[in-house]
Design an enzyme around this catalytic site. Structure first.
Site, mmCIF file in Angstrom:
data_model
loop_
_atom_site.group_PDB
_atom_site.id
_atom_site.type_symbol
_atom_site.label_atom_id
_atom_site.label_comp_id
_atom_site.label_asym_id
_atom_site.label_seq_id
_atom_site.Cartn_x
_atom_site.Cartn_y
_atom_site.Cartn_z
ATOM 1 N N LYS A 268 0.835 -1.217 0.000
ATOM 2 C CA LYS A 268 0.000 0.000 0.000
ATOM 3 C C LYS A 268 0.864 1.259 0.000
ATOM 4 O O LYS A 268 0.636 2.177 -0.782
ATOM 5 C CB LYS A 268 -0.921 -0.049 1.234
ATOM 6 C CG LYS A 268 -1.770 1.179 1.417
ATOM 7 C CD LYS A 268 -2.940 0.923 2.322
ATOM 8 C CE LYS A 268 -2.624 0.978 3.799
ATOM 9 N NZ LYS A 268 -2.363 2.316 4.339
ATOM 10 N N ARG B 236 2.874 5.872 -3.285
ATOM 11 C CA ARG B 236 4.010 6.679 -3.727
ATOM 12 C C ARG B 236 4.242 6.542 -5.232
ATOM 13 O O ARG B 236 4.733 7.464 -5.884
ATOM 14 C CB ARG B 236 5.266 6.288 -2.924
ATOM 15 C CG ARG B 236 5.209 6.820 -1.470
ATOM 16 C CD ARG B 236 6.135 6.069 -0.559
ATOM 17 N NE ARG B 236 6.282 6.623 0.776
ATOM 18 C CZ ARG B 236 5.441 6.411 1.812
ATOM 19 N NH1 ARG B 236 4.355 5.666 1.640
ATOM 20 N NH2 ARG B 236 5.685 6.949 3.004
ATOM 21 N N ARG C 16 -7.842 12.239 12.877
ATOM 22 C CA ARG C 16 -6.378 12.001 12.916
ATOM 23 C C ARG C 16 -5.607 13.322 12.873
ATOM 24 O O ARG C 16 -5.971 14.246 12.143
ATOM 25 C CB ARG C 16 -5.980 11.054 11.769
ATOM 26 C CG ARG C 16 -6.610 9.690 11.993
ATOM 27 C CD ARG C 16 -6.278 8.716 10.909
ATOM 28 N NE ARG C 16 -4.877 8.316 10.940
ATOM 29 C CZ ARG C 16 -4.347 7.485 10.051
ATOM 30 N NH1 ARG C 16 -5.098 6.975 9.077
ATOM 31 N NH2 ARG C 16 -3.073 7.157 10.133
ATOM 32 N N ASP D 107 2.254 -1.141 12.006
ATOM 33 C CA ASP D 107 0.941 -1.561 11.487
ATOM 34 C C ASP D 107 0.654 -3.033 11.771
ATOM 35 O O ASP D 107 -0.477 -3.501 11.589
ATOM 36 C CB ASP D 107 0.860 -1.303 9.972
ATOM 37 C CG ASP D 107 0.938 0.187 9.665
ATOM 38 O OD1 ASP D 107 0.667 0.994 10.571
ATOM 39 O OD2 ASP D 107 1.285 0.542 8.519
ATOM 40 N N LYS E 13 -4.047 6.054 14.747
ATOM 41 C CA LYS E 13 -4.213 5.378 13.448
ATOM 42 C C LYS E 13 -5.700 5.418 13.065
ATOM 43 O O LYS E 13 -6.448 6.209 13.617
ATOM 44 C CB LYS E 13 -3.676 3.945 13.537
ATOM 45 C CG LYS E 13 -2.191 3.867 13.887
ATOM 46 C CD LYS E 13 -1.329 4.516 12.825
ATOM 47 C CE LYS E 13 0.148 4.437 13.189
ATOM 48 N NZ LYS E 13 1.006 5.156 12.230
ATOM 49 N N ARG F 196 -5.700 2.059 18.078
ATOM 50 C CA ARG F 196 -5.479 0.611 17.960
ATOM 51 C C ARG F 196 -5.082 -0.051 19.275
ATOM 52 O O ARG F 196 -5.060 -1.285 19.344
ATOM 53 C CB ARG F 196 -4.450 0.323 16.846
ATOM 54 C CG ARG F 196 -5.044 0.525 15.468
ATOM 55 C CD ARG F 196 -4.081 0.189 14.337
ATOM 56 N NE ARG F 196 -4.738 0.354 13.042
ATOM 57 C CZ ARG F 196 -4.096 0.515 11.891
ATOM 58 N NH1 ARG F 196 -2.771 0.528 11.854
ATOM 59 N NH2 ARG F 196 -4.775 0.649 10.766
#
Ligand code: SPQ
Length: 451
Positions: A46, A51, A146, A339, A366, A370
């Site tokens: 991802k 990018r 966020r 992650d 996040k 989390r």
């Protein structure tokens, strides 16, 4: 056609949904698994997919991207760059981006919607900071919570005009870019997104910018600058980039996402009688913290590195059911597996002894908090896990049972809970499973392919 419900040999998922797959409310997971066996071609990374679109758009010429991840987040990035005037063609097996350099980006006449994607908004702000036009950015409910100050403040210091809710701290955000001064900046948090935003702004600034990391974070942006013919120096967490560089188009083959592979690494380790081959996994050392942790916990894991000169290292990984022991995960390791912490927490419930995760406050900002969502949801299934200020403590050896759990709209929580369901004798009802499409649209298909 909607691919559910499944009736397969060892997995039996029942879906209780609306007619529309993407608005599915809940899924019932009832697995009677006798070992997970087979191989999975891991879908594109991802972070690198985002990018590739961004660099393809700001470089000059045609960039072809293969193994692009068609997850919701990456589709949001494509949509934003189209609104900025970039022609992006989507073929069956490649993306063709017609870049015209930074100067080719045009003032959008629509709002840029980043959906659920923190990477899109933060890196895009870095690009837009140097563009002499107005843009307005929004995202979904989760993005609205966020923190954006971490990028908006340093970008304002460089000269961008940025406003937004709570003085630019939260979306909606507006930005009018233009002439940028270089920045010399010590990052207050270990964040690849903040680093990347400042590097992308630095590429457009007048002079040389220096960004200093507190801990090493994923370096896909730096690798991609070099792949597109640019120069960026990295020396012991100090990154130096000169403004005014022209990037040239370059074809990109996106490696498999180790963060997606992580769910099957853990499934293979904790489901009895399993052996899974994970093919074409990105093995960039700034992302391989999970492998080090699993090895330390005693996982039976073999890596075969590919012998090619790709800009990102890749390899195949075989994982077998393993006897695991608890461990401590902290410090510089955290950004290298940030992650993967939700799925590592599940792994730890099946290890012998305690696992302590510290220095991971970043988990709170996040897609969900989390720390809270992992602790609350795994507790519902019978795990012994407690939240701390900067992480969690998991007591291993738990027998998990069924129940109703929720992804809370967070893809990584949804996938972690689906893997947890493999260990439960009774049904697990997973609410809001469609969030999983953010990073792994084929997740359930791949899981069901394991026999
Ligand atoms: O893009 P988003 O929503 O921020 O995605 C996440 C994820 O779980 O997929 C985090 F929620 O990954 C981030 C990662 O945590 C992707 C990323 C990147 O591509 O640069 C960097 C990390 O975030 P950060 O804030 O630590 O830089």
């Amino acid at each position: 056609m909607h691919p559910y419900p499944f009736e397969l040999r060892n997995l039996n998922w029942n879906i209780n949904d609306t007619d529309k797959g993407d608005l599915m409310e809940s899924i019932q997971l009832q697995a009677s698994v006798n070992g997970l066996k087979g191989e999975i071609e891991i879908p594109g990374d991802k972070s690198i997919s985002h990018r590739s679109v961004m660099f393809g758009s700001i470089a000059k010429g045609i960039t072809r991207v293969t193994n692009f991840l068609p997850g919701d987040d990456c589709l949001s990035t494509i949509s934003c760059f189209r609104k900025l005037g970039v022609k992006i063609e989507e073929n069956q097996d490649e993306l063709i981006i017609h870049g015209n350099g930074f100067e080719g980006l045009q003032e959008p006449n629509e709002i840029l919607d980043v959906g659920n994607s923190g990477t899109t908004i933060r890196l895009l702000l870095g690009i837009l900071a140097g563009r002499p036009f107005f843009s307005s950015l929004v995202g979904d409910h989760s993005i609205g919570k966020r923190p954006m100050t971490r990028v908006t403040e340093p970008l304002k210091t460089m000269g961008a005009q940025i406003d937004g809710r709570k003085n630019g701290a939260y979306t909606p955000i507006s930005i009018r870019g233009g002439h940028l001064n270089p920045i010399h900046y010590q990052l207050p948090v270990a964040s690849a997104q903040v680093k990347s935003a400042l590097i992308l702004a630095g590429l457009q600034a007048e002079g040389e910018s220096t960004i200093i990391e507190t801990a090493e974070t994923r370096d896909h942006t730096e690798r991609m600058i070099r792949k597109f013919g640019g120069v960026v120096e990295t020396n012991n967490r100090v990154i130096t980039v000169k403004g005014g560089q022209t990037l040239e188009a370059s074809d990109i083959h996106v490696p498999g996402d180790i963060s997606s592979a992580a769910f099957f690494l853990v499934a293979g380790a904790i489901v009895p009688k399993s052996e899974i081959l994970l093919k074409n996994v990105g093995l960039n050392p700034t992302r391989t913290g999970i492998i080090e942790v699993m090895q330390k916990m005693g996982a039976d894991l073999e890596i075969s590195l590919h012998d090619d000169d790709s800009f990102e290292p890749t390899g195949d990984i075989t994982i077998r059911t393993s006897n695991l022991r608890g461990t401590v995960i902290e410090g510089d390791l955290i950004p290298r597996l940030i992650d993967e912490i939700p799925i590592i927490a599940l792994l730890a419930t099946q290890a012998e002894g305690k696992t302590v995760i510290k220095d991971a406050e970043e988990l709170k900002v996040k897609e969900t908090n989390r720390i809270d969502t992992v602790v609350v949801e795994l507790t519902k299934l019978g795990a012994k896990i407690e939240a701390t200020d900067d992480g969690m403590i998991i007591t291993g050896g738990s027998t998990l049972h069924g129940g109703t759990v929720s992804s809370h709209g967070d893809h990584r929580i949804g996938m972690m809970l689906a893997i947890a369901a493999l260990l439960c004798n009774d049904t697990v009802t997973l609410e809001n499973p469609s969030a999983i499409a953010v990073s792994y649209p084929n997740f359930f298909t791949h899981l069901n392919d394991l026999k």
